[in-house]
Design a protein around this motif. Sequence first.
Motif, PDB file in Angstrom:
ATOM      1  N   ASP A 593      21.266  46.250  29.147  1.00 55.53           N
ATOM      2  CA  ASP A 593      20.312  45.147  28.966  1.00 55.53           C
ATOM      3  C   ASP A 593      20.025  44.406  30.267  1.00 55.53           C
ATOM      4  O   ASP A 593      19.839  43.186  30.277  1.00 55.53           O
ATOM      5  N   SER A 594      19.995  45.135  31.368  1.00 57.78           N
ATOM      6  CA  SER A 594      19.717  44.509  32.662  1.00 57.78           C
ATOM      7  C   SER A 594      18.838  45.435  33.482  1.00 57.78           C
ATOM      8  O   SER A 594      18.474  46.529  33.054  1.00 57.78           O
ATOM      9  N   SER A 595      18.527  44.996  34.692  1.00 56.27           N
ATOM     10  CA  SER A 595      17.747  45.827  35.617  1.00 56.27           C
ATOM     11  C   SER A 595      18.639  46.659  36.525  1.00 56.27           C
ATOM     12  O   SER A 595      18.143  47.390  37.385  1.00 56.27           O
ATOM     13  N   ASP A 651      17.243  47.874  30.651  1.00 55.55           N
ATOM     14  CA  ASP A 651      16.450  46.965  29.807  1.00 55.55           C
ATOM     15  C   ASP A 651      15.150  47.601  29.328  1.00 55.55           C
ATOM     16  O   ASP A 651      14.335  46.957  28.663  1.00 55.55           O
ATOM     17  N   ARG A 714      15.763  39.709  37.212  1.00 55.49           N
ATOM     18  CA  ARG A 714      14.798  39.988  36.137  1.00 55.49           C
ATOM     19  C   ARG A 714      13.511  40.563  36.725  1.00 55.49           C
ATOM     20  O   ARG A 714      12.750  41.244  36.028  1.00 55.49           O
TER      21      ARG A 714
END
Length: 787
Positions: A593-595, A651, A714
Amino acid sequence: MNIISIAKRQLGMLLILLSVTPVFSQQITQVIRGKIVDAESQSPLAGASITVMDTAPLLGSVSSDDGNFRIANIPLGRQTLFVSLAGYEPVSVPEILVTSSKELILFIELKQSVRSLDEIVIKAGLQKHKPLNMMATVSARSFSVEETRRYAGGLDDPARMASAFAGVTPGNMQDNAIIIRGNAPKGVLWRLEGIEIPNPNHFAGGNVAGGGVVTIFSSQMLAHSDFLTGAFPAEYGNAMAGVFDMKLRNGNNEQRESSVQVGLLGIDLSSEGPFKKGKQAAYLFNYRYSTLSLLAGLGLFNQSQVPAFQDFSFKLNFPTQKAGTLSVWGIGAMDHALEKESTDSARWETNWDRVRNDWRLSMGAMGISHKILLGSGTYLNTTLAASGVSNVADIQRVDDQLTLQPDAKISDQSWRATLSSVLNHKFNASFSLRTGVNYHRLFYNLDVNSTVNNIPGTFRNITSSNGETGFAEYFMQTRYHINPAISINAGINVSYYDMNHAFSIDPRLGIQYKLTSRHIVGLGYGRHRQMEDLRIYMVEKKINNQTYYPNKNLDIARAHHFIFSYDWLISSSLRLKIEPYYQLLQKVPGIADSSYSMINFRQDWTFSDSLGNNSRGRNVGIDFTLERFLQKNYYFLITGSLFDSKYKAPDGRWRNTRYNKSYAINLLGGKEFITQKGHVWGVNLRFNYIGGERYSPVDKEKTLAEKKIYYDERKAFEKQAGPMYYFDATITYRVNRKNYSGALALQLKNALGSPAFYGYDYYYRTGEIVKEEDRIMLPVLSYKIEF
């Protein structure tokens, strides 16, 4: 040997002897000698004719039963050899440098022709653009140790030299890390004498994983080696970006030769020769010590401001009559850097001013290799090797109360034992097979501790583990000529990793079609995979006081390489090569769930996050090469790359990778001026124009509040730095005397002082966010005497 072959050999010798007349001159000359072997079976070739072109009278020799040849009275300067043998494709060995101080010893491989005798045209082609590994179809070339000096900006470093090749871009001025077709530098595999070794650079991984400051390899030690940028043959495992396949040369087994080099980077002492006169066994070694560190020890510099390093390389070669050849080889290095903190907050400009860093790093690799011919078409090469790294860093940071606090403490003691055995068999001129097995036993002792974002009081242990694991590789590769115009290289690499029970079957395929003698097209495919560093797998987490390793069962990242190649030999010294490619990266570790993806990994000694195989990427581009090989005392290399490197983060969003520089242009060339006495002047220039690295925008609000740079991940890699441009120059002068030669070199890296962007810093004195740029111009002056 049958009567016909004896007659051919005697006729060849007679023709050469008739063309040679006694030379009565005081002119300084030298000896060229060496060995001629079959390129695929490594069997010695008798009766090969070796001619030194454009000599008057014509000089030459014929190889003996054991493939050896010797040519005396060679004029100094650049010389070209023409080598031919009935049933084999003739070759030209162009523009080799003959000096007064050292005999020139060559190892020449001839490829058996797949044409019938009446179809063979006696016309040699330059081999400069071809790799030594005949199983490589596309994206591969060989390079010489002389090129690491001659190419401007090379600094005697294979990685810095390779940044001039198509598809390769340099990272930054402080590091020799290279980006191949948009891949992270950590994706490059280094092999020495056929064995995978740790990163062979001083201060390895200090800025970028896969790079370093100065190469450990000495120019005194290296033989011709290969560099590959995609769709590698099956024998290369554990690499996703590129491969350096390095070779050490054998020492002179007839006479002792030495050299001393004094330069800005280091002082080198080298020697080679026979263990005993009249015997075949020989030694070769080189030792180097950091020049600046030596001067600091004499009180000329502040010791704490000068990084210290030293390295040692050697190869011992023991040929036998019937039991093959035994060689013992090794390289090793020791590094130390100490940067002191400032306890006066009024003198702080950036966060680094309040940090004390004491870093000690050592690396070594050593092997015993045995190579034996099993009949006329087969050889077996077996190696037992050990390699390892000791990385110890103690980093402390002055807090706001001006007290030195622990910030990171790292101890990584990792080494491996490797057993490798490769069998190569040549069935006939059209078909050969190479197969082998490698088993690596890995041992580790890790103790990694750090704070969270440099916050005092958050110092904690990331991993404290020791143990062992292993992985095994098997490969098989075949080369088959369907006809004289079409050849196929097909193979498979199979691997198994003990730690995570990962099993991988990776096919490789290369097809080459000779449209004409000057136009060649090729297709290459390979599935490749690579492990992460062991400390990534050994990150520890605790739940209810129970320790577990969230990354230990990560699968291995994989990449599919698809390459088309067009090669046009415009003339005997000029070629054009075009290679479009597509790469698909799969199962790359990332943070959920991240970059964050390991595709963009630069360096993080205290990495502490949980990972999953949840990101992927693609690299697409086209590489251009226009190259004029050194002939008539000048050469040039013009390369260009257009590429796009994207990744799909955990993500779910597609983004630019950190290394998506989009384009790179390289102009390189040089001219030599040779006097009548054989002295050589050389002027070499290079210009690079490269797209900037991608980066994430600064989170200004958080940065100003905490007085420390934070990036907004983000919006990962939405920004791009401005283009980089570098101008490099190398000027050399070699003087040849009767029993020695001297070589003076001035190498200028970034001669114009062009700026390099490294990110942003919080500037304490003004409370502002400032761009971090360095204008580093590196002049390297050296003098070498060979005797």
